[in-house]
Write an enzyme that holds these catalytic residues in place. Structure first.
Site, mmCIF file in Angstrom:
data_model
loop_
_atom_site.group_PDB
_atom_site.id
_atom_site.type_symbol
_atom_site.label_atom_id
_atom_site.label_comp_id
_atom_site.label_asym_id
_atom_site.label_seq_id
_atom_site.Cartn_x
_atom_site.Cartn_y
_atom_site.Cartn_z
ATOM 1 N N ASP A 46 3.151 5.894 -2.390
ATOM 2 C CA ASP A 46 3.601 4.556 -2.784
ATOM 3 C C ASP A 46 4.664 4.752 -3.859
ATOM 4 O O ASP A 46 4.380 5.297 -4.921
ATOM 5 C CB ASP A 46 2.383 3.797 -3.333
ATOM 6 C CG ASP A 46 2.727 2.423 -3.888
ATOM 7 O OD1 ASP A 46 3.923 2.119 -4.092
ATOM 8 O OD2 ASP A 46 1.777 1.660 -4.144
ATOM 9 N N ILE A 47 5.876 4.303 -3.580
ATOM 10 C CA ILE A 47 7.010 4.564 -4.478
ATOM 11 C C ILE A 47 6.804 3.964 -5.879
ATOM 12 O O ILE A 47 7.384 4.441 -6.846
ATOM 13 C CB ILE A 47 8.332 4.081 -3.819
ATOM 14 C CG1 ILE A 47 9.540 4.753 -4.481
ATOM 15 C CG2 ILE A 47 8.447 2.562 -3.865
ATOM 16 C CD1 ILE A 47 10.835 4.579 -3.703
ATOM 17 N N TYR A 95 13.490 -4.502 8.873
ATOM 18 C CA TYR A 95 14.855 -4.446 9.410
ATOM 19 C C TYR A 95 14.981 -3.627 10.693
ATOM 20 O O TYR A 95 16.037 -3.618 11.319
ATOM 21 C CB TYR A 95 15.833 -3.948 8.340
ATOM 22 C CG TYR A 95 16.237 -5.019 7.335
ATOM 23 C CD1 TYR A 95 15.655 -6.288 7.340
ATOM 24 C CD2 TYR A 95 17.221 -4.770 6.382
ATOM 25 C CE1 TYR A 95 16.023 -7.258 6.433
ATOM 26 C CE2 TYR A 95 17.594 -5.737 5.459
ATOM 27 C CZ TYR A 95 16.997 -6.977 5.490
ATOM 28 O OH TYR A 95 17.372 -7.934 4.577
ATOM 29 N N GLY A 111 7.116 -5.930 2.161
ATOM 30 C CA GLY A 111 7.318 -4.488 2.225
ATOM 31 C C GLY A 111 7.470 -3.858 0.851
ATOM 32 O O GLY A 111 6.815 -4.255 -0.116
ATOM 33 N N VAL A 112 8.365 -2.909 0.780
ATOM 34 C CA VAL A 112 8.531 -2.163 -0.465
ATOM 35 C C VAL A 112 9.103 -3.057 -1.577
ATOM 36 O O VAL A 112 8.782 -2.885 -2.747
ATOM 37 C CB VAL A 112 9.374 -0.884 -0.217
ATOM 38 C CG1 VAL A 112 10.824 -1.187 0.052
ATOM 39 C CG2 VAL A 112 9.216 0.095 -1.366
ATOM 40 N N ASP A 113 9.934 -4.024 -1.198
ATOM 41 C CA ASP A 113 10.508 -4.968 -2.161
ATOM 42 C C ASP A 113 9.382 -5.743 -2.871
ATOM 43 O O ASP A 113 9.349 -5.843 -4.107
ATOM 44 C CB ASP A 113 11.428 -5.927 -1.394
ATOM 45 C CG ASP A 113 12.394 -6.694 -2.285
ATOM 46 O OD1 ASP A 113 12.476 -6.392 -3.484
ATOM 47 O OD2 ASP A 113 13.062 -7.593 -1.758
ATOM 48 N N THR A 155 13.805 0.659 7.557
ATOM 49 C CA THR A 155 12.909 1.085 8.642
ATOM 50 C C THR A 155 11.654 0.228 8.782
ATOM 51 O O THR A 155 10.798 0.507 9.617
ATOM 52 C CB THR A 155 12.470 2.555 8.481
ATOM 53 O OG1 THR A 155 11.641 2.666 7.307
ATOM 54 C CG2 THR A 155 13.664 3.465 8.359
ATOM 55 N N GLY A 156 11.533 -0.819 7.954
ATOM 56 C CA GLY A 156 10.399 -1.726 8.066
ATOM 57 C C GLY A 156 10.802 -2.960 8.853
ATOM 58 O O GLY A 156 11.141 -2.883 10.038
ATOM 59 N N ASN A 184 16.975 -7.344 0.008
ATOM 60 C CA ASN A 184 17.772 -8.146 0.952
ATOM 61 C C ASN A 184 19.000 -8.651 0.213
ATOM 62 O O ASN A 184 19.053 -8.620 -1.015
ATOM 63 C CB ASN A 184 16.946 -9.307 1.522
ATOM 64 C CG ASN A 184 16.248 -10.086 0.431
ATOM 65 O OD1 ASN A 184 16.894 -10.652 -0.450
ATOM 66 N ND2 ASN A 184 14.933 -10.101 0.448
#
Ligand code: ADP
Length: 187
Positions: free
Chosen positions: A17-18, A132, A39-41, A129-130, A31
């Site tokens: 997990d970043i 998008y 997601g990661v955002d 890659t999620g 975005n």
């Protein structure tokens, strides 16, 4: 393999997990409206706290827009980092709409901004890659080749790490890194 040496510098991949891994700069898959998403955002804004969105609003305004392939910087709130670099990758439309160039540009711009700040370590998610929809194998090749090229030039970055959330994405990056290493060995 999970690391490639480029002179004194290192290009690495890891699973995780970043938001949990310390780095000078953490790259976000944002975005273009810079409004936060899933997601990661979502994970970055949750873990970093409201200061990050407040700064985006304050610095870039209510009608903020970051073009695809570009990126902007904020502080990192409660994240174990100094900066978050909000990079906008392309939405996959089949590959004929400039997606590889736009994805490379998102990574290249992120590296350049990080080096401009004097960052020595940087982490990346697998941008696009999620939601998008960018195919992971192709995204991995573009991501690794672009960051490798940056690390081979003039930069303050010493270590760049891709933090892959799923086993599938880790395996795709591992294959792409092995290919890249074989290519750079001159074979
Ligand atoms: P995009 O809209 O650019 O596709 P997403 O956030 O939907 O962005 O997905 C980008 C990648 O980030 C996906 O591979 C997803 O699995 C991954 N991801 C999601 N959460 C995290 C996290 N906490 N740390 C690292 N990667 C994550």
């Amino acid at each position: 393999m999970d690391e490639l040496r480029i002179g004194e510098r290192v290009l690495a991949i890891t699973r995780g997990d970043i938001t949990r891994i310390p780095a000078d700069a953490i790259v976000n898959a944002a975005n273009s409206a810079l409004v936060g998403g899933g997601g990661v955002d979502g994970a970055i804004h949750r873990a970093g706290g409201p200061a990050i969105m407040a700064e985006l609003r304050e610095r870039y305004g209510p009608h903020r827009h970051c073009p695809t392939g570009s990126a902007v910087v904020t502080g990192a709130g409660n994240l174990p980092a100094r900066w978050v670099i909000h990079a906008v990758g392309p939405i996959w439309r089949g590959g004929g709409a400039g997606e590889p160039e736009l994805l490379a540009s998102a990574y290249r711009t992120s590296c350049e901004l990080a080096s401009g700040l004097g960052a020595r370590t940087i982490t990346f998610p697998a941008i696009s890659t999620g939601v998008y929809g960018y195919p992971i194998e192709e995204a991995a090749r573009v991501a690794l080749a672009t960051v490798r090229e940056h690390l081979a030039g003039e930069t303050t970055l010493e270590r760049a790490t891709f933090v892959l959330f799923s086993a599938d994405s880790y395996e795709a990056f591992e294959r792409a890194l092995t290919e890249l290493a074989a290519g750079s060995a001159g074979g």
